[in-house]
Design an enzyme around this catalytic site. Sequence first.
Site, mmCIF file in Angstrom:
data_model
loop_
_atom_site.group_PDB
_atom_site.id
_atom_site.type_symbol
_atom_site.label_atom_id
_atom_site.label_comp_id
_atom_site.label_asym_id
_atom_site.label_seq_id
_atom_site.Cartn_x
_atom_site.Cartn_y
_atom_site.Cartn_z
ATOM 1 C CG ASP A 11 -1.800 1.214 1.327
ATOM 2 O OD1 ASP A 11 -2.380 1.588 0.294
ATOM 3 O OD2 ASP A 11 -1.942 1.815 2.412
ATOM 4 C CB SER A 12 0.216 4.811 -0.455
ATOM 5 O OG SER A 12 -0.914 4.909 0.390
ATOM 6 C CE1 TYR A 43 2.237 5.135 -3.787
ATOM 7 C CE2 TYR A 43 0.995 3.216 -4.532
ATOM 8 C CZ TYR A 43 2.201 3.810 -4.180
ATOM 9 O OH TYR A 43 3.349 3.055 -4.208
ATOM 10 N N GLY A 44 -3.529 8.480 -3.778
ATOM 11 C CA GLY A 44 -4.834 8.946 -4.242
ATOM 12 C C GLY A 44 -4.796 10.286 -4.957
ATOM 13 C CB CYS A 74 -3.105 0.345 -2.455
ATOM 14 S SG CYS A 74 -3.246 2.066 -2.971
ATOM 15 C CG ASN A 75 -9.574 0.255 -2.521
ATOM 16 O OD1 ASN A 75 -10.433 -0.454 -3.005
ATOM 17 N ND2 ASN A 75 -9.214 0.157 -1.254
ATOM 18 C CB CYS A 187 -9.586 4.307 0.741
ATOM 19 S SG CYS A 187 -7.977 4.846 1.366
ATOM 20 C CB THR A 188 -6.517 -0.361 2.311
ATOM 21 O OG1 THR A 188 -5.463 0.512 1.858
ATOM 22 C CG2 THR A 188 -6.877 -1.326 1.208
ATOM 23 C CG HIS A 189 -5.314 4.907 4.625
ATOM 24 N ND1 HIS A 189 -4.741 4.417 3.476
ATOM 25 C CD2 HIS A 189 -4.311 5.518 5.320
ATOM 26 C CE1 HIS A 189 -3.443 4.730 3.459
ATOM 27 N NE2 HIS A 189 -3.157 5.391 4.572
HETATM 28 N N1 DGL Z 1 -4.821 3.199 1.020
HETATM 29 C C1 DGL Z 1 -4.832 3.671 -0.315
HETATM 30 C C2 DGL Z 1 -6.065 3.197 -1.072
HETATM 31 O O1 DGL Z 1 -6.632 2.179 -0.729
HETATM 32 C C3 DGL Z 1 -4.610 5.094 -0.634
HETATM 33 C C4 DGL Z 1 -4.295 6.150 0.307
HETATM 34 C C5 DGL Z 1 -3.425 7.181 -0.415
HETATM 35 O O2 DGL Z 1 -2.222 6.944 -0.441
HETATM 36 O O3 DGL Z 1 -3.997 8.133 -0.989
HETATM 37 O O4 DGL Z 1 -6.458 3.798 -2.041
#
Ligand code: DGL
Length: 264
Positions: A11-12, A43-44, A74-75, A187-189
Amino acid sequence: MIERRPIGIFDSGIGGLTVARAIYDLLPNESLLYFGDTAHLPYGEKSPELIRRYSSRITQHLVESGCKAIVVACNSASSNAIGAIVKAAGPNVPVIDMVTPVIRSISAEDGCQSVGLIGTRATIASGLYGETMNQLNANSTLVSRATPLLASAIEEGFFNDSIPGAVLEAYFADDSFNNIDSMILGCTHYPLVRENVQALLPKGVKVIDSPKIIAQELKRVLTENSRPYTPEHKFQVSDLTENFIFSAHYFFGSDINLEEVSFS
Ligand code: DGL
């Protein structure tokens, strides 16, 4: 017999840990190799080209480190870079993304007719959730919204306080999620603020447990790909005597791996 090579997960940043934890809970005997691209998050907010470049490089690193499967936890990467990731993984390392298993699972359930989706800008802009839903479940509609501030707040450690609630309240203010029956945390967060999301949705809306679905998909893929494991036995002695050789052959036959090892 479980193959001992690790599962690569990336993931990021910290978001993919929600998926890593679900994998750890479901497959406690598997070794995990987690990579958080903290130098390049979020990443988003990146272009698809950059997300593809980072994701391919990490995948290459995980494959070179001996991983037997890659979980794109990571989505944003799953939605924008899956082709490049699969290519970097090569033909022998299966890749599990965040989107397809979740939509497949929703499609198999009753009561998921109007589905909400929140995620990063990159995930929502890719349109991949909607496309996959159209392919797998033409009867459901998708209402999606980018919630870009949320992952950064969570990455900064704000997930056990009032900030995520306030951010979400602002994003949900236009009532677009008033008629949904289920919600994907794209989003995995976001599982880290699951309760804040649930609290702002109409009663009875089901918040989908994506990490658990991904862990189950990984288990299925590993079972499908499991190869017969050839055990290797080694017999070491500090002094290779005729007597030991004779006895070892007596018990295990002559085709055994026998070596003398001296400690310095
Ligand atoms: N956790 C990441 C996702 O699932 C992205 C968070 C990010 O880095 O913007 O998209």
